[in-house]
Write a protein that holds these residues in place. Sequence first.
Motif, PDB file in Angstrom:
ATOM      1  N   ILE A  51      47.442  39.008  38.624  1.00 54.75           N
ATOM      2  CA  ILE A  51      45.506  38.736  39.237  1.00 54.75           C
ATOM      3  C   ILE A  51      44.972  37.121  38.787  1.00 54.75           C
ATOM      4  O   ILE A  51      43.778  36.103  39.491  1.00 54.75           O
ATOM      5  N   THR A  52      45.344  37.371  37.358  1.00 51.70           N
ATOM      6  CA  THR A  52      44.906  35.912  36.886  1.00 51.70           C
ATOM      7  C   THR A  52      45.528  34.233  37.520  1.00 51.70           C
ATOM      8  O   THR A  52      44.543  33.331  37.590  1.00 51.70           O
ATOM      9  N   ILE A  53      47.083  34.860  37.904  1.00 53.28           N
ATOM     10  CA  ILE A  53      47.636  33.591  38.947  1.00 53.28           C
ATOM     11  C   ILE A  53      46.935  33.270  40.137  1.00 53.28           C
ATOM     12  O   ILE A  53      46.963  32.528  41.096  1.00 53.28           O
ATOM     13  N   LEU A  54      46.577  34.634  40.903  1.00 44.19           N
ATOM     14  CA  LEU A  54      45.724  34.481  42.228  1.00 44.19           C
ATOM     15  C   LEU A  54      44.666  34.117  42.488  1.00 44.19           C
ATOM     16  O   LEU A  54      44.604  33.515  42.737  1.00 44.19           O
ATOM     17  N   THR A  55      43.786  34.542  40.858  1.00 41.55           N
ATOM     18  CA  THR A  55      42.764  34.231  40.806  1.00 41.55           C
ATOM     19  C   THR A  55      42.742  32.239  40.899  1.00 41.55           C
ATOM     20  O   THR A  55      41.818  31.446  40.833  1.00 41.55           O
ATOM     21  N   ARG A  56      43.739  31.748  40.004  1.00 44.21           N
ATOM     22  CA  ARG A  56      43.689  30.587  39.417  1.00 44.21           C
ATOM     23  C   ARG A  56      43.801  29.746  40.768  1.00 44.21           C
ATOM     24  O   ARG A  56      43.954  28.401  40.934  1.00 44.21           O
ATOM     25  N   LEU A  57      44.995  30.359  41.752  1.00 42.91           N
ATOM     26  CA  LEU A  57      45.050  29.509  43.708  1.00 42.91           C
ATOM     27  C   LEU A  57      43.805  29.605  43.935  1.00 42.91           C
ATOM     28  O   LEU A  57      44.354  28.990  44.939  1.00 42.91           O
ATOM     29  N   LEU A  58      43.511  30.747  44.062  1.00 46.20           N
ATOM     30  CA  LEU A  58      41.991  30.952  44.825  1.00 46.20           C
ATOM     31  C   LEU A  58      41.120  29.681  44.722  1.00 46.20           C
ATOM     32  O   LEU A  58      40.430  28.889  45.196  1.00 46.20           O
ATOM     33  N   ALA A  59      40.797  29.588  43.112  1.00 47.20           N
ATOM     34  CA  ALA A  59      40.416  28.189  42.636  1.00 47.20           C
ATOM     35  C   ALA A  59      40.730  26.408  42.693  1.00 47.20           C
ATOM     36  O   ALA A  59      39.697  26.004  43.704  1.00 47.20           O
ATOM     37  N   LYS A  60      41.980  27.046  42.958  1.00 47.16           N
ATOM     38  CA  LYS A  60      42.741  25.285  43.665  1.00 47.16           C
ATOM     39  C   LYS A  60      42.830  25.416  44.905  1.00 47.16           C
ATOM     40  O   LYS A  60      43.552  24.825  46.017  1.00 47.16           O
ATOM     41  N   GLY A  61      42.223  26.356  45.488  1.00 46.59           N
ATOM     42  CA  GLY A  61      42.192  26.178  47.599  1.00 46.59           C
ATOM     43  C   GLY A  61      43.476  26.638  47.543  1.00 46.59           C
ATOM     44  O   GLY A  61      44.314  26.562  49.294  1.00 46.59           O
ATOM     45  N   ALA A  62      44.704  27.656  47.411  1.00 45.03           N
ATOM     46  CA  ALA A  62      45.854  28.164  47.605  1.00 45.03           C
ATOM     47  C   ALA A  62      46.126  28.422  47.991  1.00 45.03           C
ATOM     48  O   ALA A  62      46.671  29.746  48.613  1.00 45.03           O
TER      49      ALA A  62
END
Length: 130
Positions: free
Chosen positions: A50-61
């Motif tokens: 979940i943390t990784i997905l949230t970081r990727l969301l913030a990066k637009g990935a």
Amino acid sequence: MTGHRQRPRRRGQGELEALVLTALREADGPATAGWVQERVGGDLAYTTVITILTRLLAKGAVTRERSGRSFAWTPASDQAGLAAHKMRKVLDAAESDREAVLASFVTGLGPDDERLLRELLDQPRGEGEG
């Protein structure tokens, strides 16, 4: 050392992001965090996914859409797009000396990369994307 479990090797953030993005690209459509966790291996905690997905969301990935009480995730960018985002972020952080950062980057390129960059810059805008 009997009775001691060997701890899994600690992976870096970039490696984990790459694993998660690869799993999402292999999905037949939007995927849940639980599906991603199963796909990347059992040693990765659900909360870490979940943390990784949230970081990727913030990066637009990645993008996400509501799916019941959870979210379904879809890749919005590949590894090249993620790397380009990181490069832009570094460049934006050097706003006071942007020209010097770009000049240093370009002068550090090898001949093949310099040739490729020149070819890309000579293309009409948008042609080299995608």
